[in-house]
Design a protein around this motif. Structure first.
Motif, PDB file in Angstrom:
ATOM      1  N   SER A  60       0.809  -1.218   0.000  1.00 37.51           N
ATOM      2  CA  SER A  60       0.000   0.000   0.000  1.00 37.51           C
ATOM      3  C   SER A  60       0.841   1.266   0.000  1.00 37.51           C
ATOM      4  N   SER A  61       2.100   1.199   0.416  1.00 34.68           N
ATOM      5  CA  SER A  61       2.926   2.410   0.444  1.00 34.68           C
ATOM      6  C   SER A  61       3.117   2.980  -0.957  1.00 34.68           C
ATOM      7  N   CYS A  62       3.042   2.118  -1.973  1.00 33.38           N
ATOM      8  CA  CYS A  62       3.174   2.575  -3.356  1.00 33.38           C
ATOM      9  C   CYS A  62       1.832   2.585  -4.088  1.00 33.38           C
ATOM     10  N   HIS A  63       1.042   1.531  -3.893  1.00 33.47           N
ATOM     11  CA  HIS A  63      -0.208   1.372  -4.656  1.00 33.47           C
ATOM     12  C   HIS A  63      -1.432   1.929  -3.944  1.00 33.47           C
ATOM     13  N   GLY A  64      -1.289   2.392  -2.707  1.00 33.61           N
ATOM     14  CA  GLY A  64      -2.434   2.922  -1.980  1.00 33.61           C
ATOM     15  C   GLY A  64      -3.114   1.863  -1.143  1.00 33.61           C
ATOM     16  N   LEU A  65      -3.790   2.292  -0.081  1.00 36.18           N
ATOM     17  CA  LEU A  65      -4.431   1.363   0.844  1.00 36.18           C
ATOM     18  C   LEU A  65      -5.497   0.513   0.163  1.00 36.18           C
ATOM     19  N   GLU A  66      -6.195   1.067  -0.809  1.00 35.97           N
ATOM     20  CA  GLU A  66      -7.233   0.334  -1.519  1.00 35.97           C
ATOM     21  C   GLU A  66      -6.814   0.005  -2.957  1.00 35.97           C
ATOM     22  N   ALA A  67      -5.495  -0.027  -3.190  1.00 39.90           N
ATOM     23  CA  ALA A  67      -4.950  -0.337  -4.524  1.00 39.90           C
ATOM     24  C   ALA A  67      -5.397   0.659  -5.574  1.00 39.90           C
ATOM     25  N   GLN A  68      -5.726   1.892  -5.135  1.00 41.48           N
ATOM     26  CA  GLN A  68      -6.217   2.899  -6.076  1.00 41.48           C
ATOM     27  C   GLN A  68      -5.094   3.579  -6.847  1.00 41.48           C
ATOM     28  N   GLY A  69      -3.836   3.312  -6.460  1.00 37.16           N
ATOM     29  CA  GLY A  69      -2.707   3.925  -7.137  1.00 37.16           C
ATOM     30  C   GLY A  69      -2.282   5.223  -6.500  1.00 37.16           C
ATOM     31  N   THR A  70      -1.022   5.567  -6.660  1.00 44.71           N
ATOM     32  CA  THR A  70      -0.470   6.824  -6.157  1.00 44.71           C
ATOM     33  C   THR A  70       0.442   7.411  -7.232  1.00 44.71           C
ATOM     34  N   SER A  71       1.141   8.465  -6.860  1.00 47.38           N
ATOM     35  CA  SER A  71       2.083   9.063  -7.801  1.00 47.38           C
ATOM     36  C   SER A  71       3.295   8.175  -8.031  1.00 47.38           C
ATOM     37  N   GLN A  72       3.482   7.183  -7.163  1.00 47.87           N
ATOM     38  CA  GLN A  72       4.632   6.295  -7.281  1.00 47.87           C
ATOM     39  C   GLN A  72       4.322   5.002  -8.024  1.00 47.87           C
ATOM     40  N   ALA A  73       3.077   4.571  -8.039  1.00 46.26           N
ATOM     41  CA  ALA A  73       2.728   3.300  -8.666  1.00 46.26           C
ATOM     42  C   ALA A  73       1.296   3.368  -9.172  1.00 46.26           C
ATOM     43  N   PRO A  74       0.976   2.587 -10.216  1.00 44.22           N
ATOM     44  CA  PRO A  74      -0.366   2.663 -10.811  1.00 44.22           C
ATOM     45  C   PRO A  74      -1.421   1.963  -9.972  1.00 44.22           C
ATOM     46  N   SER A  75      -2.654   2.211 -10.316  1.00 45.58           N
ATOM     47  CA  SER A  75      -3.773   1.514  -9.690  1.00 45.58           C
ATOM     48  C   SER A  75      -3.784   0.057 -10.127  1.00 45.58           C
ATOM     49  N   LEU A  76      -4.197  -0.812  -9.204  1.00 49.59           N
ATOM     50  CA  LEU A  76      -4.290  -2.239  -9.504  1.00 49.59           C
ATOM     51  C   LEU A  76      -5.740  -2.686  -9.690  1.00 49.59           C
ATOM     52  N   ILE A  77      -6.667  -1.760  -9.633  1.00 48.63           N
ATOM     53  CA  ILE A  77      -8.070  -2.106  -9.834  1.00 48.63           C
ATOM     54  C   ILE A  77      -8.266  -2.482 -11.304  1.00 48.63           C
ATOM     55  N   GLY A  78      -8.658  -3.694 -11.542  1.00 46.97           N
ATOM     56  CA  GLY A  78      -8.812  -4.195 -12.899  1.00 46.97           C
ATOM     57  C   GLY A  78      -7.571  -4.880 -13.441  1.00 46.97           C
TER      58      GLY A  78
END
Length: 276
Positions: A60-78
């Motif tokens: 989650s530090s890169c992809h976000g707590l809900e895998a929504q993505g951040t400025s460091q890594a893309p979203s994993l939803i889908g």
């Protein structure tokens, strides 16, 4: 029958029939999708909950707590379970540094932990599933057909024997010598890094199995010509022949020079006699 016809003429009957049809369609769709959905491939709700806990602790530090993505890594939803399984089973994730090209390295998580995290990501919606053992079994493929498909779709980057190769902008196509059949299938499904996506519409499942059969067969084929030289093709062979030939010529030149005698006559003590 007259009372049935009378009820059919009422406006509410049409809405009831439409509602009944939608319910039937929903039930049929649900029964079909539940056979191959995320739960069939990635485990129970308990496994998904365990995957969520692992994801939030490690990803989650890169992809976000809900895998929504951040400025460091893309979203994993889908993204799907197959993408997660490929990236984590090859050690590409967790990444060593943000923004760098990910390469194969030692795996951090156990297979069960990887499947739990893949199940959690798949539960967020969409994406290709992890293929079954039957789907990736090389025995179900034709290496001859796979050789033609590999030459047409893969050899430009990975080399004709899957030894890897250089790409533009400092990137490279990794060798396929360590990839498992499941990882090869998942890579074709998800298109990691600079690799294009070969969906089942573009490359059917049987074609993928043919390619896997060819790749796995090349690993055990003998080398009737002698040294394999990494099986990277005629360019490497040409370089070896050129360097070997030049080295041989240099050695011969040095040998001839060392054996050459000075034609000028010398005196009894080794001094040069003067010409009269």
């Amino acid at each position: 029958m007259s009372w049935i016809n009378a009820r059919r003429r009422r406006p509410a009957a049409g809405y009831a029939a439409l509602l009944l049809g939608l319910v039937v369609v929903a039930l049929v769709y649900g029964s079909l999708t539940s056979r191959g959905g995320a739960s069939a491939q990635t485990g129970t709700q308990q496994d998904i909950a365990a995957g969520k806990a692992l994801f939030q602790a490690s990803c989650s530090s890169c992809h976000g707590l809900e895998a929504q993505g951040t400025s460091q890594a893309p979203s994993l939803i889908g993204a799907g379970a197959a993408a997660v399984d490929f990236q984590m089973s090859t050690g590409r994730m967790p990444a060593k540094e943000v923004g760098a090209e990910n390469e194969r390295k030692p795996v951090t998580f156990t297979p069960q932990q990887i499947h739990d995290i893949a199940g959690y990501v798949a539960s967020l919606g969409g994406g290709p599933e992890i293929p079954t053992a039957e789907q990736v079994d090389p025995r179900n493929g034709d290496p001859g057909v796979g050789s033609q498909l590999f030459s047409a779709n893969c050899a430009q980057c990975h080399g004709f024997a899957g030894a890897g190769g250089a790409l533009t902008y400092g990137k490279d196509a990794p060798p396929l010598t360590q990839a498992t059949p499941t990882q090869i299938y998942e890579a074709m499904l998800t298109g990691p890094e600079a690799m294009p996506v070969f969906s089942d519409g573009a490359l059917p499942s049987q074609a993928k199995r043919d390619i896997i059969a060819y790749i796995t067969q090349t690993r055990v084929e003998p080398n009737p010509g002698g040294f394999s030289l990494g099986r990277t093709g005629p360019v490497t062979e040409g370089i070896v022949i050129f360097l070997g030939g030049m080295g041989f010529l240099v050695v011969i030149a040095l040998w001839i020079t060392a054996k050459r005698r000075d034609p000028r006559p010398t005196g009894p003590m080794g001094t040069e006699r003067k010409q009269s």
